[in-house]
Scaffold this motif. Structure first.
Motif, PDB file in Angstrom:
ATOM      1  N   LEU A   1       0.700  -1.218   0.063  1.00 39.11           N
ATOM      2  CA  LEU A   1      -0.056   0.050   0.004  1.00 39.11           C
ATOM      3  C   LEU A   1       0.730   1.286   0.082  1.00 39.11           C
ATOM      4  O   LEU A   1       0.432   2.360  -0.471  1.00 39.11           O
ATOM      5  CB  LEU A   1      -0.819  -0.008   1.153  1.00 39.11           C
ATOM      6  CG  LEU A   1      -1.785   1.093   1.163  1.00 39.11           C
ATOM      7  CD1 LEU A   1      -2.914   0.968   0.109  1.00 39.11           C
ATOM      8  CD2 LEU A   1      -2.702   1.013   2.602  1.00 39.11           C
TER       9      LEU A   1
ATOM     10  N   THR B   1       2.524   2.440  -3.505  1.00 38.48           N
ATOM     11  CA  THR B   1       1.078   2.865  -4.238  1.00 38.48           C
ATOM     12  C   THR B   1       0.724   4.515  -3.955  1.00 38.48           C
ATOM     13  O   THR B   1       0.416   5.511  -4.634  1.00 38.48           O
ATOM     14  CB  THR B   1      -0.071   2.231  -4.204  1.00 38.48           C
ATOM     15  OG1 THR B   1       0.232   0.818  -4.607  1.00 38.48           O
ATOM     16  CG2 THR B   1      -1.185   2.633  -4.653  1.00 38.48           C
TER      17      THR B   1
ATOM     18  N   ALA C   1       3.807   3.048 -12.262  1.00 33.73           N
ATOM     19  CA  ALA C   1       3.191   2.245 -10.996  1.00 33.73           C
ATOM     20  C   ALA C   1       2.442   0.919 -11.666  1.00 33.73           C
ATOM     21  O   ALA C   1       2.577   0.012 -10.784  1.00 33.73           O
ATOM     22  CB  ALA C   1       2.212   2.925 -10.442  1.00 33.73           C
TER      23      ALA C   1
ATOM     24  N   LEU D   1       4.008  -2.359  -9.915  1.00 30.80           N
ATOM     25  CA  LEU D   1       3.262  -2.584  -8.718  1.00 30.80           C
ATOM     26  C   LEU D   1       2.115  -3.406  -9.351  1.00 30.80           C
ATOM     27  O   LEU D   1       1.448  -4.047  -8.388  1.00 30.80           O
ATOM     28  CB  LEU D   1       2.996  -1.411  -7.787  1.00 30.80           C
ATOM     29  CG  LEU D   1       3.993  -0.582  -7.501  1.00 30.80           C
ATOM     30  CD1 LEU D   1       3.408   0.607  -6.793  1.00 30.80           C
ATOM     31  CD2 LEU D   1       4.595  -1.522  -6.318  1.00 30.80           C
TER      32      LEU D   1
ATOM     33  N   SER E   1      -2.745  -1.203  -8.827  1.00 29.15           N
ATOM     34  CA  SER E   1      -2.029  -0.011  -8.261  1.00 29.15           C
ATOM     35  C   SER E   1      -1.876   0.915  -9.179  1.00 29.15           C
ATOM     36  O   SER E   1      -1.937   2.285  -8.836  1.00 29.15           O
ATOM     37  CB  SER E   1      -0.642  -0.425  -7.831  1.00 29.15           C
ATOM     38  OG  SER E   1      -0.806  -1.222  -6.630  1.00 29.15           O
TER      39      SER E   1
END
Length: 170
Positions: free
Chosen positions: A1, A4, A34, A38, A42
Motif C-alpha cells: 500500500l 502506491t 506504477a 506494482l 496499483s
C-alpha cells in the motif's frame, strides 16, 4: 500500500508543480510506471488518487470522477501492457505514453461534450475534439518525455522495494 500511496502523492505533487505549463503533467507517466512495477490495480489507484488529491489544489468538480477514471485507466492499462511484455521496447513504451494521453484527452473531451456542447450535433462534437487536440498532443509528448526520464530509475527502485519487502501482489 505504501509504494502506491507514495507514487499517487508524487503524481499529484507533480501535477501541481507543472501547473503553469498547460498539459505538461507527469501523472500519466507515473501511473504507467506504477502499473508496470506494482501491478494494474496499483496503476489504477495511483492515477485516480492523483487526480482526486491534486484537485484539492485545482478545485473539485463534476470533472473530477472523469479525470480519476481516465488517469486510473492509463495506469491500469500500463500494467496490462507490461504484463503482456508490450512495454519492453522503448518505442512501444513511448508510444503507449503518447497514446495514453490521447485516450485521457478523449475521455475528458467526452465529458466536455456531454456536459457543455449544445446543441449536441456531430459537427459540434468534432469541433470540440479538434479544439482539444493540440493540448492532447502536448500531453502525449510530455508523457513520453517523462517516461524517458523516470522509467528505468523509478522502475528499478520500485521493483527493488517490492522484492525486498515481498510485496508481489500483482
Amino acid at each position: 500500500l505504501m509504494p502506491t500511496a507514495v507514487l499517487a502523492a508524487t503524481a499529484a505533487a507533480g501535477r501541481v508543480l507543472f501547473a503553469p505549463i498547460p498539459d505538461v503533467k507527469p501523472v500519466s507517466a507515473i501511473a504507467i510506471v506504477a502499473g508496470a512495477a506494482l501491478g494494474r490495480r496499483s496503476g489504477f489507484v495511483v492515477g485516480a488518487v492523483a487526480a482526486l488529491v491534486s484537485n484539492f489544489f485545482f478545485g473539485q468538480g463534476s470533472w473530477t470522477p472523469w479525470q480519476m477514471y481516465a488517469w486510473g485507466l492509463v495506469g491500469y492499462l500500463g500494467g496490462v501492457f507490461y504484463d503482456r511484455g508490450a512495454l519492453e521496447r522503448g518505442w512501444a513504451l513511448y508510444a503507449w505514453g503518447f497514446i495514453s494521453a490521447l485516450m485521457y484527452g478523449a475521455i475528458l473531451n467526452g465529458y466536455y461534450v456531454l456536459g457543455f456542447v449544445r446543441p449536441l450535433t456531430w459537427p459540434a462534437v468534432v469541433a470540440a475534439y479538434v479544439a482539444g487536440a493540440p493540448l492532447d498532443i502536448v500531453h502525449g509528448i510530455a508523457t513520453a518525455g517523462f517516461l524517458a526520464v523516470i522509467w528505468l530509475p523509478w522502475g528499478r527502485a520500485i521493483r527493488r522495494v517490492v522484492a525486498k519487502y515481498d510485496l508481489a501482489a500483482r
